[in-house]
Design a protein around this motif. Sequence first.
Motif, PDB file in Angstrom:
ATOM      1  N   GLU A 233       3.450   0.770   1.691  1.00 62.57           N
ATOM      2  CA  GLU A 233       2.259   1.174   0.575  1.00 62.57           C
ATOM      3  C   GLU A 233       0.979   0.840   1.477  1.00 62.57           C
ATOM      4  OE1 GLU A 233       2.470   2.198  -2.092  1.00 62.57           O
ATOM      5  OE2 GLU A 233       4.853   1.999  -2.226  1.00 62.57           O
ATOM      6  N   ARG A 234       0.999  -0.187   2.242  1.00 65.65           N
ATOM      7  CA  ARG A 234      -0.428  -0.101   3.106  1.00 65.65           C
ATOM      8  C   ARG A 234      -0.659   1.273   3.979  1.00 65.65           C
ATOM      9  NH1 ARG A 234      -1.082  -4.552   7.408  1.00 65.65           N
ATOM     10  NH2 ARG A 234      -1.003  -6.108   5.550  1.00 65.65           N
ATOM     11  N   ALA A 235       0.406   1.754   4.707  1.00 65.86           N
ATOM     12  CA  ALA A 235       0.193   2.975   5.187  1.00 65.86           C
ATOM     13  C   ALA A 235      -0.101   4.233   4.317  1.00 65.86           C
ATOM     14  CB  ALA A 235       1.423   3.442   6.169  1.00 65.86           C
ATOM     15  N   LEU A 236       0.541   4.255   3.393  1.00 68.11           N
ATOM     16  CA  LEU A 236       0.345   5.359   2.267  1.00 68.11           C
ATOM     17  C   LEU A 236      -1.126   5.202   1.834  1.00 68.11           C
ATOM     18  CD1 LEU A 236       3.711   5.488   0.250  1.00 68.11           C
ATOM     19  CD2 LEU A 236       2.752   7.337   1.914  1.00 68.11           C
ATOM     20  N   ALA A 237      -1.667   3.969   1.531  1.00 60.94           N
ATOM     21  CA  ALA A 237      -3.103   3.788   1.116  1.00 60.94           C
ATOM     22  C   ALA A 237      -4.049   4.264   2.118  1.00 60.94           C
ATOM     23  CB  ALA A 237      -3.096   2.174   0.465  1.00 60.94           C
ATOM     24  N   ALA A 238      -3.551   4.041   3.224  1.00 54.65           N
ATOM     25  CA  ALA A 238      -4.520   4.460   4.351  1.00 54.65           C
ATOM     26  C   ALA A 238      -4.521   5.951   4.607  1.00 54.65           C
ATOM     27  CB  ALA A 238      -4.353   3.836   5.729  1.00 54.65           C
ATOM     28  N   GLY A 239      -3.629   6.680   3.980  1.00 61.29           N
ATOM     29  CA  GLY A 239      -3.722   8.086   3.955  1.00 61.29           C
ATOM     30  C   GLY A 239      -2.470   8.719   4.985  1.00 61.29           C
TER      31      GLY A 239
END
Length: 440
Positions: free
Chosen positions: A52-58
Amino acid sequence: MLDPRAPLPFQATVHPEARAARRLTWDSREAGPDVAFVALPGERMHGNAFVERALAAGAPFVLTDLDVPRAVRVADAQAALFAWARAERGRAPLVVGVTGSAGKTTAKSYVAAALDALFMPVFNTMPAIACFLIESGGAGQPLVVEMGIDRVGEMAELVDLVRPDVGVITTIGPAHLEQLGSIEGIAREKGVILRGVDGGPVRALVGAQAAAFYPGVDRYGFGDVTFAGEDLRVTPEGASFSFAGVPVSLPLSSTVQAEAAVLGLVLAREAGVDVADAASRLAGVSVPGGRYRVHRGRFTVIDDAYNASPVAVRAALDALSGWAGADGDGAGRRISVLGRMLELGPTERALHAEVGAYARERADLSFGVGAFAAELGERAFATVPELVGALLAEVRDGDVVLIKASRGISWTPERRAQEGVGLDVVVSALLEARDGPTSA
């Protein structure tokens, strides 16, 4: 670009919003609009916890077994990553694998320069190598991969992933003895790189220091070797020699760098690269910080603090002994500052004592710090802060100061200071005292 919609060498379900990336990472902190994330199992946590952190970072896509947006969903992300790496490696025209107890990064840098190749940055873990192969395999250039090991069976795994066309062993000496057991065990495990996958064909080369462990294998370096540089001359200004009639000059370098340059020229010639062109590129090689990086000034600091093993420390001390003081008139002293060498097993005290005795022979003044300070130097200090204070009070214009120890990068700063590892802080203190806080 790394397009998850292109044919992949593994079964995957690609989310409709997944898009192409420029790079891959297994560290979610590096994920971003151009950097996709691979969720791998870790020692403490699984990478899925950071999707989820990676997705939030784009992140353009995530390689995972989770059903999330932009997922390239697979049964096993690590197996998929390695399969992808093997497929992309097959597109590279030449792959050189480099291992050894010391000098791997230096050899990698000089081979890459000579071949005009792409090479990995500092990290050389299996995931890092896999990401490098995926990102670089289709570039149309040779690839140079550093292949370090610290356990039995690891080289076989690396060879299966990298499948090097050329296998190189720089040196053999006591390193990672806790897991590899003995010098003979080290030589046996590292020797897997010379045999290739399933004993297939590979161009094998070993440095002169390692030659005794691999009879019949072609040797490079100086002196009685298969491929020799000639007329080696090492001074505080650098190393110079000739190879195949071509003069080679390496500023602020030692014999270790010169041997790596010979290796690069051997491989360049065999690959059909013009030797003179290769030699000109060697003059501009800059190794990463902490690997025999010379800082000249009113006193000279040799930053060799990235890592240490007995064979690497002896080579660094040999280089130090060739200096006659930074002012060039012999007035300066040669000072060694040594810290603990890690993973040496039950013989570590004796190995530290041997290195310390060698330091006393090669340096005018020797300092030791941490667990084996008294073995390493005639001036011994329990902690790094104590060492720094004494060293700054001692050093004077014209001196040449060598800094070398293991890193212990997973340790706390307090333990690093107590055990005498990670002496990059000593380098920084010396340079700041010499040049002021703006020194790099």
